[in-house]
Design a protein around this motif. Structure first.
Motif, short mmCIF file in Angstrom:
data_model
loop_
_atom_site.label_atom_id
_atom_site.label_comp_id
_atom_site.label_asym_id
_atom_site.label_seq_id
_atom_site.Cartn_x
_atom_site.Cartn_y
_atom_site.Cartn_z
N ARG A 139 -7.11 4.25 -0.99
CA ARG A 139 -5.71 4.08 -0.23
C ARG A 139 -4.59 4.30 -1.30
O ARG A 139 -3.62 4.61 -0.92
N ILE A 140 -4.66 3.62 -2.38
CA ILE A 140 -3.71 3.76 -3.57
C ILE A 140 -3.15 5.09 -4.01
O ILE A 140 -2.47 5.38 -4.16
N ALA B 216 -2.72 2.07 -10.53
CA ALA B 216 -3.54 2.26 -9.32
C ALA B 216 -5.06 1.42 -9.48
O ALA B 216 -5.27 0.61 -8.63
N ILE B 217 -5.45 1.54 -10.76
CA ILE B 217 -6.71 0.72 -10.65
C ILE B 217 -6.67 -0.52 -10.99
O ILE B 217 -7.27 -1.35 -10.33
N PRO C 11 2.52 0.96 -4.91
CA PRO C 11 1.55 2.02 -5.68
C PRO C 11 2.64 3.18 -6.34
O PRO C 11 2.39 3.52 -7.48
N SER D 128 -6.10 -1.75 -7.42
CA SER D 128 -7.30 -1.86 -6.56
C SER D 128 -8.22 -3.04 -7.01
O SER D 128 -8.62 -3.75 -6.09
N GLN E 166 -13.39 -2.48 -3.94
CA GLN E 166 -12.28 -1.77 -4.82
C GLN E 166 -12.31 -0.35 -4.61
O GLN E 166 -11.20 0.28 -4.56
N PHE F 241 0.81 -1.15 0.12
CA PHE F 241 0.21 0.09 -0.13
C PHE F 241 0.93 1.12 -0.07
O PHE F 241 0.46 2.34 -0.10
N TYR G 216 -6.49 -6.00 -5.53
CA TYR G 216 -6.90 -6.05 -3.93
C TYR G 216 -8.19 -6.54 -3.70
O TYR G 216 -8.29 -7.41 -2.61
N ALA G 217 -8.96 -5.84 -4.16
CA ALA G 217 -10.44 -6.21 -3.98
C ALA G 217 -10.86 -7.65 -4.11
O ALA G 217 -11.59 -8.06 -3.33
N ALA H 179 -10.00 0.40 -1.84
CA ALA H 179 -8.38 -0.03 -2.14
C ALA H 179 -8.08 1.25 -2.82
O ALA H 179 -6.97 1.56 -2.80
N LEU H 180 -8.88 1.67 -3.81
CA LEU H 180 -8.51 2.62 -4.81
C LEU H 180 -8.16 3.98 -3.96
O LEU H 180 -7.25 4.78 -4.22
#
Length: 453
Positions: free
Chosen positions: A222-223, A201-202, A191, A205, A216, A187, A208-209, A219-220
């Protein structure tokens, strides 16, 4: 407010000022006093016309009005950044052109009609890709063939070394601050080196999701701020490297990775501005860039390679096999110079308004995050500098390319290279951002899926 040299000047002796006609005084003002590239009277006129539209409640999003709007705000922000003490010489113009608009949008200081029209224009036209393709093709066509081959073959080694050292240093700093290793790497560090928003980033995310069973959007959220802070750090470092190059010229090729003959300031590029390149040749150069990007888009559909990278490889191949005539090369170089000088700050303003969330950036401004981000990017760039020097490349130029490994995708590359005054390095920056980011994201998600989840 900048001034430029012109072919005539108003006499400096006050006794002679009366001998200068009013017409010549007006011409002198138009040619000398400028905001960015815009003559001051035209800048004032543009501001008045935009204000009239805003007061009327509607600012058209068509290309005619938006050219004036983006130029007015973009060069105003860039000029403000250039005139800041100390940091004005360290990339502040690119930072201000991107982040001042973002802050103005967040605090409601930019008229809603300007925000709406700019966002609509930017997202509907994909003008960033027109900018990138003209810059990439023009810069490749400006390079010496031997330098081009050597640069592409050698740049991967300092990039790889920089990423390894950057990850190790970032992890070490994070652990010293008491942070969890998993959070530090996935994280913060990843990134930064993911290759921007759309390509980094996308996808991260989404991965990670799926793998971490989280939303998602969370996650996005935070990234994305980490990506932006990494890019901001890289912009500042690139501006500092540019100043270092001015102080120690032997460390830089001023946009060339390999020592040797000056392959851009002399030769074909000089000829391109000698007045021998006609308008049709310049138009053909622009069309060449667009068609190569369309080929890149076709490659993306067939094999999944990002369109700018596919276009880059095709342009390199054409250059190496002498696929275009010298006149067409000159046309491409003029197009490159036009976009570099005239479109950069307007593009950065549009990016700041449309896709740069100020609130998320501010929320990520914690002491621990900043230490990890700054140490990671600094280690990456420093490694690129010394490895590049060790293998016979210009260390400052290699280091600026290394900065782009921490960039915010294509927009980050534009800002970083603008701050470093090395826009001719865009092809190498795209390799660092697109290919390097894609490899990092793919390997990290593969590792996460097979070993940690």
């Amino acid at each position: 407010m900048s001034t430029t040299d012109d072919s005539y000047s108003v006499p400096q002796n006050p006794d002679n000022l009366t001998q200068v006609s009013l017409k010549e005084k007006w011409w002198h003002i138009l040619d000398t006093w400028k905001i960015g590239i815009i003559p001051l009277p035209l800048f004032v006129l543009a501001g008045l016309l935009i204000a009239v539209d805003c007061l009327g409640g509607k600012l058209p999003s068509d290309i005619v009005v938006m050219v004036a709007t983006l130029a007015f705000f973009g060069f105003a922000c860039g000029e403000f950044g250039k005139r800041l003490p100390v940091i004005g010489k360290m990339g502040a113009a690119a930072i201000c052109a991107t982040f001042i608009p973002s802050a103005l949008v967040h605090y409601g200081l930019l008229p809603d009609v300007v925000v709406e029209s700019t966002t609509k224009f930017y997202k509907s036209t994909n003008i960033l890709y027109l900018y990138i393709c003209c810059i990439i093709v023009g810069s490749i066509m400006s390079m010496n063939r031997t330098t081009l081959i050597q640069g592409f073959l050698r740049i991967f080694f300092p990039m790889l070394c920089g990423e390894v050292v950057g990850m190790v240093v970032g992890m070490g700093v994070g652990l010293a601050l008491g942070m969890e290793p998993f959070q530090i790497f996935f994280f913060l560090i990843l990134p930064i080196m993911a290759g921007g928003v759309g390509e980094g980033a996308i996808p991260l995310s989404i991965g990670y999701a799926t793998l971490l069973h989280m939303d998602q959007g969370v996650a996005l959220g935070r990234i994305l701020p980490i990506v932006m802070l990494g890019s901001l750090t890289a912009i500042i470092i690139a501006g500092s490297l540019n100043q270092l190059g001015k102080r120690y010229p032997h460390l830089t090729g001023e946009g060339e990775l390999m020592p040797g003959k000056n392959t851009q300031a002399a030769g074909p590029l000089t000829a391109a501005f000698s007045g021998k390149t006609d308008v049709t040749t310049i138009a053909s150069g622009a069309l060449l860039a667009v068609l190569l990007y369309m080929l890149g888009m076709l490659g993306h559909k067939l094999i999944g390679l990002p369109a700018p990278v596919g276009m880059l490889f095709i342009a390199v191949f054409i250059k190496l096999v002498h696929g275009v005539s010298p006149r067409l090369l000159e046309g491409s170089q003029v197009v490159y110079k036009f976009f570099q000088t005239s479109v950069t700050y307007p593009i950065l303003f549009a990016v700041g308004v449309s896709i740069t969330p100020w609130e998320e950036l501010v929320h990520a401004f914690t002491f621990t995050n900043l230490l990890v981000i700054v140490s990671t990017v600094s280690a990456l760039v420093t490694t690129g500098f010394f490895v590049g020097k060790k293998i016979g490349m210009h260390p400052i130029d290699v280091a600026i390319v290394s900065c782009c490994q921490s960039g915010q995708g294509g927009t980050g590359d534009v800002a970083i290279l603008t701050a470093g005054n090395r826009m001719s390095l865009m092809p190498f920056a795209q390799i660092a951002t697109r290919i390097g980011g894609a490899i990092n994201v793919s390997l990290a998600l593969l590792f996460l899926g097979n070993f940690l989840v």
